[in-house]
Every structure is written in C-alpha cells, then in structure tokens.
Scaffold this motif. Structure first.
Motif, PDB file in Angstrom:
ATOM      1  N   ASN A   1      51.701  40.195  34.792  1.00 51.70           N
ATOM      2  CA  ASN A   1      50.426  40.027  33.137  1.00 51.70           C
ATOM      3  C   ASN A   1      49.813  40.809  32.718  1.00 51.70           C
ATOM      4  O   ASN A   1      50.023  41.102  31.039  1.00 51.70           O
ATOM      5  CB  ASN A   1      50.193  38.978  34.224  1.00 51.70           C
ATOM      6  CG  ASN A   1      50.522  37.723  34.405  1.00 51.70           C
ATOM      7  OD1 ASN A   1      51.798  37.218  33.758  1.00 51.70           O
ATOM      8  ND2 ASN A   1      49.611  36.799  35.390  1.00 51.70           N
TER       9      ASN A   1
ATOM     10  N   GLN B   1      42.018  38.811  39.154  1.00 55.09           N
ATOM     11  CA  GLN B   1      42.345  39.008  40.694  1.00 55.09           C
ATOM     12  C   GLN B   1      41.328  39.924  41.131  1.00 55.09           C
ATOM     13  O   GLN B   1      40.891  39.514  42.234  1.00 55.09           O
ATOM     14  CB  GLN B   1      43.691  39.526  40.788  1.00 55.09           C
ATOM     15  CG  GLN B   1      43.972  40.032  42.499  1.00 55.09           C
ATOM     16  CD  GLN B   1      44.718  38.137  43.044  1.00 55.09           C
ATOM     17  OE1 GLN B   1      45.305  37.363  41.760  1.00 55.09           O
ATOM     18  NE2 GLN B   1      44.704  37.885  43.709  1.00 55.09           N
TER      19      GLN B   1
ATOM     20  N   ASP C   1      50.376  38.126  45.256  1.00 52.65           N
ATOM     21  CA  ASP C   1      49.413  37.778  44.122  1.00 52.65           C
ATOM     22  C   ASP C   1      48.870  38.920  43.160  1.00 52.65           C
ATOM     23  O   ASP C   1      49.288  38.852  41.836  1.00 52.65           O
ATOM     24  CB  ASP C   1      48.347  37.820  44.878  1.00 52.65           C
ATOM     25  CG  ASP C   1      48.712  36.349  44.892  1.00 52.65           C
ATOM     26  OD1 ASP C   1      48.934  35.244  44.607  1.00 52.65           O
ATOM     27  OD2 ASP C   1      47.517  35.615  45.693  1.00 52.65           O
TER      28      ASP C   1
ATOM     29  N   SER D   1      49.495  39.968  39.102  1.00 56.01           N
ATOM     30  CA  SER D   1      48.669  39.845  37.716  1.00 56.01           C
ATOM     31  C   SER D   1      48.462  41.069  37.419  1.00 56.01           C
ATOM     32  O   SER D   1      48.784  41.331  36.151  1.00 56.01           O
ATOM     33  CB  SER D   1      46.786  39.640  38.946  1.00 56.01           C
ATOM     34  OG  SER D   1      47.044  40.726  40.159  1.00 56.01           O
TER      35      SER D   1
ATOM     36  N   LYS E   1      47.133  34.322  35.176  1.00 57.95           N
ATOM     37  CA  LYS E   1      45.880  35.754  36.075  1.00 57.95           C
ATOM     38  C   LYS E   1      46.434  37.386  35.844  1.00 57.95           C
ATOM     39  O   LYS E   1      47.715  37.377  36.598  1.00 57.95           O
ATOM     40  CB  LYS E   1      46.342  35.167  37.684  1.00 57.95           C
ATOM     41  CG  LYS E   1      44.826  35.839  37.732  1.00 57.95           C
ATOM     42  CD  LYS E   1      45.209  34.969  39.367  1.00 57.95           C
ATOM     43  CE  LYS E   1      43.840  34.402  40.164  1.00 57.95           C
ATOM     44  NZ  LYS E   1      43.860  33.999  41.178  1.00 57.95           N
ATOM     45  N   THR E   2      45.158  38.137  35.170  1.00 58.88           N
ATOM     46  CA  THR E   2      45.686  39.368  35.049  1.00 58.88           C
ATOM     47  C   THR E   2      45.028  40.085  36.215  1.00 58.88           C
ATOM     48  O   THR E   2      44.322  39.732  36.766  1.00 58.88           O
ATOM     49  CB  THR E   2      45.320  39.384  33.817  1.00 58.88           C
ATOM     50  OG1 THR E   2      43.501  39.519  33.521  1.00 58.88           O
ATOM     51  CG2 THR E   2      44.896  39.194  32.691  1.00 58.88           C
TER      52      THR E   2
END
Lengths: 575, 403
Positions: free
Chosen positions: B190, B356, B183, B187, B351-352
């Motif tokens: 991204n 997050q 995750d 992010s 999602k950056t």
C-alpha cells in the motif's frame, strides 16, 4: 530609402522600426509600439498577459489546495460554533420555548410540552432523538439516557387513546381510513403550505434535501378543522413516504396522531364538515366528553421526573441557539448555562491544564533544542567544509529517518526493560528493582521530541551562522575582549536570527505533535492534539474537537505570521 | 592541515593529571559494575599514571608502549567481561596509549593558534567533547535499532548472547517475519502504491505553480505562497480532521453517485490527501532552484524560435530538474512516513507501513517493527544520498562551487 510606404514594407507587416518611424514622424502625441498602438497600452497588455500566464500556471494547484485543504479545514472549524442539531431535531419545541421566561420558577407552559411530544415522537421514529441526547449530554450529564428512554416510552400515551377510540369505531385503527380522511379524497383542495413546512423539518432532521413536490399534503378542509392532527399525520406521511419510501395509503399512522385528534376534537365543530369519513368524526364528537384532554406535562413527568425539573428545560433552552459559543467555553473549562458562562466543576477542569502543559512542554522542548543545537550548529559552521559535510550527515540522517522509526527507537531505549535502563543497571548506578521510569510520562515525550525536532533547530541556525564572518570574533578579541565578551557581545547577537527561526519552527511543530506523545507520552505526556484526536474518534464530540483545534490553529497561525515576518516563508530551507 | 604551532614536551604532572582522570573515569565505570566504584577509580587512575611514568622514563619507545597498553586493556577486559569486555578494554588501551603521548609531546597544541591560553585550549577540546555527545544523542536511536533488529529473541533489548557476539544471539527471523507476514506485506505494498502516485501529483502541480510563482509579476504572491505552504504549517491533527470530514463526503459521492469500487475510492482519497501534504516541499525546493535560474536563457531560446513548451522541456526543465527531484523526494518521504492523515482518511484496506508500525507500537506486538525500521533507515540513507548528489549537481550546473 526615401519612400517609406513602398511595396515591400506594406507586405512585411509591422516591425520595430515602424514604431520608431511613426514616433519620429509626429513630434507630439503618445509613443507608439511596432503595430501602431500606444506603447503604454501595449506594455500594459503585455504585463496583463504575463500576469495571466503566471496565474494560469498557479491556478490548478491553488484550486486543488483550496478545495481539498483550506475549505475542509474551514468547514471543520465551523463545527465549533455550529449548533443546528437542537433546532433541527425539535423545531416546534424550540419555537415554543422562546416564549418561555426561564427566570420564573415555573415549568414551561403546556404548549411547550405538546410541541416537545410531537417533535420527540418524530425524532424517535427517525432514530435521531439519541443524537440530540448525546449532544445535550456534553453539557448536562444524564440527558442522553433521558432522551433515550423517553423515545421508547412516548408510544404509551397514544396507545391508550387508540384503545378508547376503537371502542367507538374499530375503523379508527385502519390506516386506509386515516389516509382517506386526511387526504380528503380525490380533487380536494390541498394544504401545500403545511406540507412544504413539514418537508423542510424532515429534511433538516435527516440532514438531506427532500423535494416537496410529490409530498403528501392534507386537504385544506381537514387542516383547518383539525390542525394538530393534520400536522402530526403529515409528518408521519412525509417521513414514511420520502425517507422510508413506503406506501402510506394503507399504513397505520404513528401513535401521536391519536392524542392530537382528541385535543383537536375538544374544540372542533364538525357539523359542517362533509369530507370522507365525516360520520366517524361526528360520532367521535358526540362522545368527546368521555375522553380526557391529553395532559402532556403529566405524561412527560410520568416517563421521567427530570422532565418536571426546571433545570432540564433551562438547559434545552440555553442550547437551542443555532450558533453557540458553548464549545469554545467547554474548550476553556467553562460551560454555557442558562445563567451565562460559568466554570466547570473542579474535577472536570482538564483542558486549560492540557493547554498549559502543551505550551510548557513545547517551550521546554524548544529550549533544550536551542541548548543542544547551538553548539552543533556552531561547530558545523566553523569546521572546514569537508569535515562539516561529514558531520552534517549525522544531523540529516535522523532528519530523513521516518518519524515512527525514531519514535520506536526511543520506545525501545526508554522503556523499563529497555537499553538505557539495562545499561544503568549493569553499571550498578540503578538497582534492578528501582529502574527509572522514563516512558509513558512527560520525560519520555520531552526526550523523544527533542531528538526528533533537533534537526529543525540545527539547520536554520547553521545557515545563519555560516554567514557570520569569523574575523569579527578575532577583531573583538584583538581589541581586548575576553572570550566570553567576544562571544556574547559580537557573535551571539548575529546568531539570534537563526535561533529565532529555529525556535519558532520547532515550537510550531512541537505544539501540534500527535504521534510521539501518543506512543511515549502515557497520560502525563500527552498534548492537546491527542485530546482532539480522542474527541474526533472516540467521544465523537466533534464540536469540542473543532473548538480545541481552532484555538490550536490560531496559536500556530500567529507564530507562522511571526515566522514569516522574521524569516520569510520563501527563505525556508530544507536539507 | 599544516601545524600552526611548534610543539614541545610537557611536564609529567600534566600527563599524570590527564591520564589519571581518564583511567579514573574508566576505573569508576568498571568498579561500579563490579560492586566497588571508589576502588575502581583509585586503581584505574594509579594504573594509568604508573604506565605513563614507565613508558616515558623507562621504555622510551612510543610504538611499543601503545601496543603494550592495548594488550593490557584487551587482556584485562577479556578476563573481566569476556569478548565484549575484551573489545572495550582494547579500545580503552588504544586510546590510553595514544593519550599519554598526545599530552606528553604537546601534540594537542599543534593545530591551534599559538596565542591561545591553556584555558582556551581546554575549552576547545571540551567543546568538541560536548558536540560529540550531542552527535551521539542524535545518532544513537538509529544505532540501537539496527543491531536489535537482528535479535534472535522477541525482546526489545540486548540479550547476553548478543553482547557476547555469540552468532546464536543473532538471526534474520524478524526480517523473515516481515517478508512472510501478510499484514506487513500488504501495508508495504500500500505504501508503495500510495506514495509514488501522491508524489507524481504534487510534483507536477507543484512545479508548474513554482514556475508561475517565480515570474516577475504575480498578483498576491505572498497570499498564494502562504496558502500553498499552509499544509506544512497547520498541525497534522487539524489537517487530518478537516480531511476526514471532507473525504468521507467525497467518498460517499464517488461510491454512491459514480458507483466506483470502495477500495479504489479509498486509495484515491488517501493519495489526494497525501498529495496536498507533499506540495509545500515541492514548492519550497523548486522555488529555491528557480531563484538561481538565469532568465536570459529562456529569452535566448525564444529568440531562436523555440515555442514556450519546447523552451520549458529543452532549456528550463534540465536546469531545474535537480530541484524538482529533491522536492519530489521530500514529497515521497512525507507520504511514505505519514500516519495521522491516513489513520483518519483511509480504511483498513489502505493500511500503510507507518500505520502498521503505529498500531504495532501501541499494542506492542513484535520486534518485527525494528526490522521494518532498519529497512526504512536504509531507504532514507539512499534518499539522503540522492538529494545530496542532486544538490551538488544543481550547484555545479548553476556555476556555484558545491559546499
């Protein structure tokens, strides 16, 4: 050189000398430029070129910002007055309601109920009736469930009539028969006017554009003979064909055509009609006395007693306008009612308090930023450059650090098992069981936001204080002023522009803050922004969110204008 | 800085008063922590006064005296609170020893104008203490996050092991978690995709516009400037909602009519939204740089036969480059930090890192957030240094002295 027009001159084209020579040669007349045009004109052209070049450089960005920022925001703000949904969903009922005088104690006439029946039927087939229900529920609770269950119950009335019709002729149930009867067969003259009106209504309902060229149109004859039935059937046909893209030639019509048919047949004279299935109509006409004319008022009252309440209809009428001030009234804890604007009940008055809290907390934050920022800016401006630059790093480091890093740091420090409470408990200043609650309330928001916005106060103050000549202060003191007088009468007035610039900047930023109050604010420490976000993403009351946003934006723009007047946007300095 | 004022020794009561206050305050803190504040206050004050009297009347050797105070502080602290206590005690001893002689010899006067009254001197130092406290307020959150990110436990506070400087209390596990958790990694990636592209868009368009705006004759300059600066002024939540409606329409159009990939469209939406937010910073910094730009240079270049494009790239660009780069860094950090707009415009696959972190903070998942925060602080230090160096370079180029 005596001859001005010798061979070399003629070949080399215009030079600045030519203009001078031409100007010299004529004593009167306009001053000319090198190529012989009047200087005024040539200068104007040069200026125009320069302007165009500047605009050409700006244009790409300006267009980009306009399209992807200014217009979307304008469009969003427009939602605060836009209220097409009521008229788009129940167009005929709204039109009929206009005739009704709500001041009388009577319910609206039967025509309103009839229009409402057909409109609501169409809307529920399109599954848009719940949308209207939630819209009206913002104004009057209970509307949402009323519309939802009515949508389900509307079929019953039509089903009863269908059973009775089938006893006369089972063909009434056949979709093919209906299609042939309504379209009037090949080559019949069509009622395109009705067709395009219905297409327009369905387009509004579906919020798209539907072409009316290939849409179903009933025959002119049947439309004149059975107007209600033709309209109800056309709505069915247009919706099923254009929206659901189904073949309608053998599809059973919606149940609302049956009551419409009975209502039409009560008064229609079918003896002269010779279109398809004329015999079925004549047979029905001969038995028409066995049918009761549809009583829509009673049917609605049977579905839910709220339909028999004067208030329900008054609310619908009050909110059937295309542009409403209702959302703005909601934003200031009032509501649009049939009797004009009135205050919300006591327990629903939260938004004005929230605005007041946002303003109050922004002022407190601005005030504490001034108190903390002034000494720091002063010492930065009065220390030797080397030391000042070193200390400046301490100001710029938080400024450059991610907002979320600082917010998470404050969350770590302020929580009950956090660093500050642990230190206080270790020192014995606070008991282990009575740890201070500094987070999820207004205190947490104020502390964290003061820290986050402090650099925005220090930097403008610093740049103003740098320009204040320290010898003024010394001069005042040498003339006998006390320390306080010298500061208050000489130094402070000169630093006011810095305070003003910093305060407006901090206030503008504080009033629209969202992230920090969301994380450390709990319920007592949230701002109006958090409410806007709630209405956009959770309650989906976009109109109210837009109205709240418009008010917030108006406050910010006034402050921005003031900032521009006092400081000038060109003078904003970063870092 | 040379001394301004001749200094002379001060009477003992002044020394007693200041070191007594210092010792008393510290004694109060230690005393409260051990259950009796008043006793601590009296003992601390008396101990410091006695030490000062002993040094000044019996020992008469500054170096030894300061060494002894440091040792006493360290031993006393260690016996009361272990290693951290010892360190704090040693600091207390060092400051106390220095304070005795600083007051006694009157050194505090040395760098102040001689005509100041005692109250002005007191205010001078009192004011500096206040400022120091504010600076501490500014920097503490960052200083707290840094050590806590090395916490071996999943707590958001200092464990006893950490306070004892026990190596077992520290670990890199949160950093390992950041670099191994998919995750966080997604992010982070991204953010690294979105921020640079958004920066490039806002820098290239912004620089062009800033050059246009700094021409002599621009019709409606104030209005244009106001429009271009507005993304910075309009509260983010309003920008975010406006963009939310706008980009959902654009997104549907790109997916439906142009048939583009959903993830790709998502990135385009977020990048364009972030580019708009970065523009004001580019405009402001580049216009500020252009104010000091000598226009005769472009005329000179044109005079020597350079076309406008050559002039721009060979003459103007190198001179305004520092401003452009620092504007770009501002735009980068704006996008890299931004969470409200991406929350509204983006979908889960965009999602950056801030997004997050935001979800993490709301749902309180793990102290990995602190490790991420430390990495971000490091990044911002690098950026801050770059901007500062660029600013100095720019001022040097323009013939100003850096300051």
């Amino acid at each position: 050189m005596s001859d001005v027009t010798d061979a070399t001159t003629a070949k080399r084209g215009p030079t600045p000398d030519d203009g001078l020579r031409i100007a010299d040669s004529k004593d009167s007349g306009p001053v000319l430029s090198a190529d012989g045009t009047p200087l005024k004109k040539s200068l104007r052209r040069a200026l125009r070129m320069e302007k165009l070049r500047a605009l050409a450089l700006i244009a790409p960005l300006l267009i980009f910002v306009m399209i992807s920022f200014i217009i979307p925001i304008g469009e969003m703000l427009f939602r605060s007055v836009e209220n097409q949904i009521v008229e788009d969903t129940i167009p005929d009922a709204v039109r009929e309601l206009r005739q009704w005088d709500r001041d009388e104690d009577e319910l609206p006439p039967e025509a309103v109920f009839e229009a409402m029946y057909h409109d609501l039927f169409t809307a529920s087939e399109a599954k848009k009736h719940t949308r209207l229900g939630s819209r009206l529920n913002y104004e009057e609770s209970g509307m949402s469930s009323l519309f939802r269950q009515s949508g389900r119950a509307l079929d019953d009335l039509g089903d009863d009539y269908l059973d009775a019709l089938e006893e006369i002729d089972p063909d009434w149930e056949e979709g093919t028969v209906w299609y042939e009867m309504m379209s009037g067969g090949e080559g019949a003259e069509r009622d395109t006017e009705l067709s395009s009106r219905v297409v327009g209504q369905i387009s509004n309902l579906e919020e798209t554009f539907l072409p009316d060229t290939d849409a179903f149109a009933p025959s002119q004859a049947i439309s004149e003979l059975l107007p209600r039935t033709a309209e109800a059937y056309t709505r069915f046909a247009v919706f099923e064909a254009l929206v659901d893209e189904r073949d309608i030639t053998d599809r059973d019509p919606w149940e609302n055509v049956y009551p419409a048919l009975i209502a039409d047949m009560k008064s229609a004279d079918v003896s002269g009609y010779d279109g398809p299935h004329a015999d079925m109509l004549r047979e029905l006409k001969s038995n028409i006395d066995d049918f009761e004319a549809p009583n829509y008022k009673a049917a609605f009252a049977a579905i839910d007693e709220d339909w028999a309440a004067h208030e329900t209809w008054a609310t619908i009428k009050a909110h059937s306008v295309r542009y409403t001030n209702g959302y703005f009234l909601n934003a200031i804890d009032m509501k649009r009612t049939p009797d004009g604007a009135v205050s919300q009940p006591e327990d629903r008055q939260i938004l004005v308090k929230l605005f007041q809290r946002t303003l109050k907390m922004s002022l407190i934050i601005t005030g504490s930023c001034i108190l903390l920022g002034y000494p720091v800016a002063w010492i930065l401006a009065n220390l030797p450059t080397g030391k000042a630059n070193l200390l400046m790093i301490l100001v710029l480091l938080p400024f450059w650090t991610s907002l979320l890093v600082r917010t998470s740091a404050w969350k770590v420090m302020l929580q009950q098992q956090g660093v500050i409470n642990d230190t206080l408990v270790w020192l014995g200043l606070v008991g282990d069981d009575s740890r201070l609650i500094m987070m999820n309330n207004a205190t947490g928001t104020i502390i964290a936001m003061t820290h986050i916005l402090l650099p925005f106060m220090i930097l403008p103050m610093y740049s103003v204080m740098q320009t204040i000549n320290p010898s003024y202060l010394r001069a005042a003191k040498s003339l006998g002023a006390t320390n306080w007088t010298a500061f208050w009468r000489v130094y402070f007035p000169q630093s006011i522009p810095g305070i003003g610039a910093g305060s407006i900047l901090v206030f503008i930023l504080a009033i629209g803050y969202y992230i920090t109050p969301e994380i450390v604010g709990g319920t007592d420490g949230v701002f109006i922004s958090n409410r806007i976000a709630y209405h956009i993403s959770s309650s989906l009351n976009w109109g109210l969110a837009a109205a709240l946003g418009s008010i917030l934006l108006a406050v910010v723009l006034i402050l921005y204008w003031a900032y521009d007047r006092i400081v000038g946007i060109d003078n904003v300095k970063l870092g | 800085m040379a001394a301004l004022t001749p200094i002379y020794q001060k009477p003992f009561w002044l020394v007693a008063l200041s070191v007594g206050a210092f010792g008393g305050f510290f004694g109060l803190v230690v005393g409260t922590a051990n259950g009796n504040g008043l006793l601590g206050l009296v003992v601390g004050a008396l101990l410091m006064i006695a030490l000062a009297w002993g040094y000044l009347n019996l020992l008469k050797n500054e170096g030894n005296a300061r060494g002894i105070t440091l040792a006493i502080g360290a031993v006393a602290g260690f016996s009361l609170g272990g290693l951290p206590g010892g360190i704090i005690g040693a600091i207390f001893g060092a400051v106390g020893g220095w304070l005795i002689y600083w007051v006694h010899e009157g050194r505090y006067r040395a760098f102040l104008p001689p005509y100041l009254t005692w109250f002005q001197v007191l205010w001078h130092y009192g004011f500096r203490v206040i400022c120091a406290l504010i600076f501490i307020f500014l920097i503490t959150p960052i200083l707290v996050v840094l050590p806590l990110s090395f916490n071996a436990e999943n707590f958001f506070t200092f464990t006893p092991e950490m306070l004892r400087f026990d190596p077992e209390g520290y670990s890199l596990k949160h950093y390992r978690d950041f670099f191994s958790n998919s995750d966080w990694q997604r992010s982070f990636k991204n953010s690294l995709i979105i921020a640079p592209i958004a920066t490039i868009i806002s820098v290239s368009l912004g620089t062009l516009a800033a050059i246009g705006l700094s021409q002599a004759h621009v019709p409606g300059r104030r209005a244009i400037m106001a429009i271009l600066i507005s993304p910075m002024i309009v509260p983010l939540i309003i920008s975010a909602t406006g963009m939310f409606f706008f980009y959902s329409q654009i997104g549907n159009w790109m997916e439906g009519t142009l048939g583009l990939d959903k993830t790709f469209v998502g990135y385009v939406k977020v990048i364009l939204a972030h580019a708009v937010l970065g523009i004001p910073f580019v405009i402001i910094t580049v216009t500020a740089t252009l104010v000091g730009f000598d226009r005769s240079l472009t005329r000179a270049a044109a005079n020597m036969g350079a076309d406008p494009v050559t002039t721009f790239f060979r003459v103007q660009m190198p001179l305004i480059l520092p401003g452009v780069i620092s504007g770009g860094l501002f735009a980068f950090i704006t996008s890299f930090d931004e969470v409200v707009v991406v929350l509204f415009v983006g979908s889960a696959s965009q999602k950056t890192l801030p997004w997050q972190m935001f979800t993490g903070l709301r749902e309180q998942i793990s102290p990995t957030i602190l490790a991420v925060a430390t990495i971000l602080v490091a990044i911002s230090i690098v950026l801050l240094t770059t901007v500062e160096l660029l600013r100095r370079r720019s001022e040097r180029l323009r013939g100003m002295s850096p300051g």
